[in-house]
Each structure stands twice: as C-alpha cells, then as structure tokens.
Design a protein around this motif. Structure first.
Motif, PDB file in Angstrom:
ATOM      1  N   LYS A 183      45.502  35.910  47.400  1.00 19.32           N
ATOM      2  CA  LYS A 183      46.305  34.656  46.643  1.00 19.32           C
ATOM      3  C   LYS A 183      45.430  33.941  45.610  1.00 19.32           C
ATOM      4  CE  LYS A 183      49.285  30.497  47.398  1.00 19.32           C
ATOM      5  NZ  LYS A 183      49.603  29.725  48.454  1.00 19.32           N
ATOM      6  N   ASN A 184      45.639  34.171  44.281  1.00 12.14           N
ATOM      7  CA  ASN A 184      44.721  33.408  43.241  1.00 12.14           C
ATOM      8  C   ASN A 184      45.895  32.940  42.260  1.00 12.14           C
ATOM      9  OD1 ASN A 184      43.064  32.491  41.571  1.00 12.14           O
ATOM     10  ND2 ASN A 184      42.447  34.576  40.649  1.00 12.14           N
ATOM     11  N   ASN A 185      46.323  31.794  42.354  1.00 11.05           N
ATOM     12  CA  ASN A 185      47.284  31.122  41.291  1.00 11.05           C
ATOM     13  C   ASN A 185      46.392  30.169  40.140  1.00 11.05           C
ATOM     14  OD1 ASN A 185      49.536  32.857  41.697  1.00 11.05           O
ATOM     15  ND2 ASN A 185      49.576  31.358  43.524  1.00 11.05           N
ATOM     16  N   THR A 186      45.186  30.066  40.325  1.00  7.09           N
ATOM     17  CA  THR A 186      44.499  29.319  39.435  1.00  7.09           C
ATOM     18  C   THR A 186      43.397  30.090  38.559  1.00  7.09           C
ATOM     19  OG1 THR A 186      42.806  29.106  41.102  1.00  7.09           O
ATOM     20  CG2 THR A 186      44.179  27.594  41.161  1.00  7.09           C
ATOM     21  N   ILE A 187      43.104  29.671  37.400  1.00 13.79           N
ATOM     22  CA  ILE A 187      42.336  30.108  36.364  1.00 13.79           C
ATOM     23  C   ILE A 187      40.961  29.850  36.964  1.00 13.79           C
ATOM     24  CG2 ILE A 187      41.547  30.213  34.108  1.00 13.79           C
ATOM     25  CD1 ILE A 187      44.242  29.552  33.184  1.00 13.79           C
ATOM     26  N   SER A 188      40.304  30.945  37.289  1.00  8.50           N
ATOM     27  CA  SER A 188      38.861  30.813  37.683  1.00  8.50           C
ATOM     28  C   SER A 188      37.694  30.790  36.527  1.00  8.50           C
ATOM     29  CB  SER A 188      38.450  31.995  38.695  1.00  8.50           C
ATOM     30  OG  SER A 188      38.395  33.181  38.162  1.00  8.50           O
ATOM     31  N   GLY A 189      37.991  31.418  35.541  1.00  6.94           N
ATOM     32  CA  GLY A 189      37.023  31.585  34.612  1.00  6.94           C
ATOM     33  C   GLY A 189      36.068  32.619  34.826  1.00  6.94           C
ATOM     34  N   PHE A 190      36.489  33.574  35.920  1.00  8.80           N
ATOM     35  CA  PHE A 190      35.687  34.780  35.940  1.00  8.80           C
ATOM     36  C   PHE A 190      36.303  35.911  35.971  1.00  8.80           C
ATOM     37  CE2 PHE A 190      33.147  31.083  37.973  1.00  8.80           C
ATOM     38  CZ  PHE A 190      31.666  31.376  37.650  1.00  8.80           C
ATOM     39  N   VAL A 191      35.660  37.029  35.902  1.00 11.02           N
ATOM     40  CA  VAL A 191      36.025  38.356  35.830  1.00 11.02           C
ATOM     41  C   VAL A 191      35.560  38.904  37.030  1.00 11.02           C
ATOM     42  CG1 VAL A 191      36.342  40.646  34.565  1.00 11.02           C
ATOM     43  CG2 VAL A 191      36.489  38.568  33.426  1.00 11.02           C
ATOM     44  N   SER A 212      45.800  36.995  38.049  1.00 17.80           N
ATOM     45  CA  SER A 212      46.140  38.313  38.792  1.00 17.80           C
ATOM     46  C   SER A 212      45.815  38.123  40.129  1.00 17.80           C
ATOM     47  CB  SER A 212      45.132  39.346  38.109  1.00 17.80           C
ATOM     48  OG  SER A 212      45.191  39.380  36.658  1.00 17.80           O
ATOM     49  N   ASP A 213      46.921  38.759  41.014  1.00 15.91           N
ATOM     50  CA  ASP A 213      46.976  38.643  42.513  1.00 15.91           C
ATOM     51  C   ASP A 213      46.778  40.249  42.870  1.00 15.91           C
ATOM     52  OD1 ASP A 213      47.229  35.977  42.651  1.00 15.91           O
ATOM     53  OD2 ASP A 213      49.625  36.294  42.739  1.00 15.91           O
ATOM     54  N   ILE A 214      45.782  40.601  43.663  1.00 14.36           N
ATOM     55  CA  ILE A 214      45.482  41.754  44.109  1.00 14.36           C
ATOM     56  C   ILE A 214      45.931  41.950  45.474  1.00 14.36           C
ATOM     57  CG2 ILE A 214      43.814  43.695  44.488  1.00 14.36           C
ATOM     58  CD1 ILE A 214      41.967  42.191  42.634  1.00 14.36           C
ATOM     59  N   ASP A 215      46.943  42.858  45.842  1.00  9.13           N
ATOM     60  CA  ASP A 215      47.300  43.254  47.529  1.00  9.13           C
ATOM     61  C   ASP A 215      47.186  44.457  47.459  1.00  9.13           C
ATOM     62  OD1 ASP A 215      48.253  40.352  47.478  1.00  9.13           O
ATOM     63  OD2 ASP A 215      49.948  41.008  46.733  1.00  9.13           O
ATOM     64  N   TYR A 216      46.719  45.053  48.557  1.00  6.34           N
ATOM     65  CA  TYR A 216      46.582  46.440  48.962  1.00  6.34           C
ATOM     66  C   TYR A 216      46.766  46.720  50.594  1.00  6.34           C
ATOM     67  CZ  TYR A 216      41.483  45.473  49.422  1.00  6.34           C
ATOM     68  OH  TYR A 216      40.400  44.572  49.983  1.00  6.34           O
ATOM     69  N   ILE A 217      47.341  48.225  50.661  1.00  2.59           N
ATOM     70  CA  ILE A 217      47.537  48.404  51.996  1.00  2.59           C
ATOM     71  C   ILE A 217      46.338  49.345  52.293  1.00  2.59           C
ATOM     72  CG2 ILE A 217      49.302  49.628  53.588  1.00  2.59           C
ATOM     73  CD1 ILE A 217      51.506  48.403  51.853  1.00  2.59           C
ATOM     74  N   VAL A 218      45.651  49.166  53.747  1.00  2.00           N
ATOM     75  CA  VAL A 218      44.697  50.198  54.042  1.00  2.00           C
ATOM     76  C   VAL A 218      45.092  50.608  55.261  1.00  2.00           C
ATOM     77  CG1 VAL A 218      42.746  49.302  52.817  1.00  2.00           C
ATOM     78  CG2 VAL A 218      43.195  48.158  54.835  1.00  2.00           C
ATOM     79  N   LYS A 219      45.206  52.129  55.456  1.00  2.00           N
ATOM     80  CA  LYS A 219      45.532  52.686  56.866  1.00  2.00           C
ATOM     81  C   LYS A 219      44.313  52.532  57.699  1.00  2.00           C
ATOM     82  CE  LYS A 219      48.217  55.944  54.191  1.00  2.00           C
ATOM     83  NZ  LYS A 219      48.302  57.368  53.933  1.00  2.00           N
TER      84      LYS A 219
END
Length: 286
Positions: A69-77, A113-120
C-alpha cells in the motif's frame, strides 16, 4: 491464500514495514525470517545519499497475496530486479503482468503505484531493489546518460511504471553476486559495485531504446528465452543457423534477430559463441 499487507503509508521506514508484515526479526541491516510464511533474509544498505538498496533472498512456505500500500508521493523510484523459480502474478495499479523465468523480471515503479503479487508455496525469490531519489535519477538521465526524462516519466502525472526484461549483462552480474556469502568481508563493497553496475546497465538500455519491451507480446519473449537456452545446451557443436532458429521460434528471420538482440542483449551468433567460451573457461578451471 493468506493476504500480507505492507502499509508504507502508516510507516515511512520500509525496513520496519517489511519486518512487521512478514514477521521477520531485525538484526542490524538484515531482516531474518524463519516462520510459517517464509524463510530467508532482506539485507539493506545505504549506497550514497538518496540511493539505498536491498537484497531479497527468500523461500515462501505458503501461497501468499503480498499487497504493498502506497498512496503517498515518496519522491523515490524503485528499480526491481527479480529472479523467481516459478511464475508470479503481479498487479501494478490493478493491471496484471506475469513475472518469471520466461516472462518479465524487471520493474521500475514509483509514486502512486501500488504493487501487489501472488507467490505460490515453495517459490524461491532472489531480488535486488534499488531505491533512488527522483532528483538523483533525473541527474543521471539528463546529464550522465544524456537521456530525456520523458522516456520513463509520465509528463502529465509524473508517475513511472516500466515492466521489462533485465539485460543479459545484469542477469550475469546478479548471478555472480549470489555466489558471494554475506559473511564475506567484501560483501558490502561487492553489493555497492553491483548496484552501480545495474543502474548503469539500465540507463544504457534506456539510452539505446533497444530493450523497451512494452509492445512485445509475452509469448514472443518466452520463445526467445527458450531459443537462448537451446543455444546454451548446443554450445558443444556448431552454430545452428539463423534460418533454423527463427523457424523453431515461429518467427521471420528479421523479427527473430531483432527480438533476440532486444531480449538477450546480443545477436544469436554472439550469444552462442559467448556461451561456448564460458563453457570452455569452466572446463579449464576444473
């Protein structure tokens, strides 16, 4: 499937967020985990001002839906270089992408940008994450590499999302680094060198635009990677020829040559003979 949420909005300290979400124990610059979710480590190191990097080396003991969860502008890449031993389904701002040996393995992402992923269950993951300030990145783009920032920055929303294949050179560098034990006194120095090399490789990749794979279909990428593995296995013989390789990949000769160079960084012939030289070197060392 267990959902594990990394809430970067509630705590700006990413180190603590990962440890709390995964149930890991902080030991100096390392998060160590050995629980019902995973076994492995996350190692953090400050490279320079506005540049921090992390080594991820874990085995997932359960199938997990990892939400960030990231809904703030961090200023980082963040530059993510991933090595998974099985397919992983990513959701980038809720849009699906497949990562794995025969799919994407690089991600540049920032801002909203939110990053979600499913790992088996039993997936092994090794990754390098480089967190770099946007001001520093712009300096690299505009001054050092002579790249105009619109190549990766959305000029309207100022956000970044770039899904890609890492260069073959970057893959080699990461695999060589994996051989170094964290207990080695030169481990941190070697990691810093790796980080700078990965940044340089990616900037060169952007500079030439030969490796932007946004419009390349996943099936084409898979066929090229399979072709590369075929050349590695057949490196004790003669080069099979472009016509044969293109036909095996179900592509025209021109498309095959173009995509092979785009995905693996060199032409098929150079890739084949480099593989032969690498094999010969290993035999001489044994």
């Amino acid at each position: 499937m267990k959902v594990v949420e990394h809430d970067f909005d509630s705590n700006p300290n990413g180190f603590e967020v990962i440890a709390n979400a995964m149930g890991g124990i902080i030991d100096g610059s390392t998060i160590k985990g050995d629980n019902d979710l995973y076994k492995g480590t996350h190692f953090f190191l400050t490279i320079e001002e506005e540049v921090t990097a992390m080594v991820i080396d874990v085995n997932y003991r359960k199938t997990l839906f990892l939400k960030h969860k990231n809904n703030t502008i961090s200023g980082f890449v963040v530059l993510h270089f991933y090595l998974f031993d099985s397919d992983v389904d990513f959701f980038l701002n809720k849009k699906p992408s497949r990562f794995g040996k025969l799919d994407y393995n690089f991600l540049m992402v920032a801002d909203l940008s939110d990053i979600d992923y499913i790992v088996k269950e039993q997936t092994n993951a090794y990754g390098i994450c480089i967190i770099i300030g946007k001001t520093t990145l712009r300096e690299y783009l505009n001054k050092i590499s002579k790249i105009t920032e619109h190549i990766i920055f959305d000029t309207k929303n100022r956000t970044i999302i770039n899904v890609d294949r890492m260069s073959n050179q970057s893959l080699i560098l990461i695999n060589n680094f994996r051989k170094i034990s964290p207990d080695n006194p030169n481990y941190e120095l070697s990691f810093k060198a790796l980080v700078y090399a990965l940044i340089n490789n990616y900037l060169e990749q952007l500079k030439t635009k030969k490796r932007i794979l946004g419009k390349v279909v996943n099936d084409d990428i898979k066929r090229i990677i399979v072709s590369g593995k075929f050349l590695q296995k057949k490196n004790d013989g003669i080069f099979p020829g472009i016509e044969f390789l293109a036909a095996e990949a179900s592509m025209s000769i021109s498309k095959y040559k173009r995509l092979f160079t785009m995905v693996l960084g060199v032409s098929p012939a150079v890739y084949f003979y480099n593989s032969k030289l690498k094999k010969a070197k290993k035999l001489l060392e044994t």
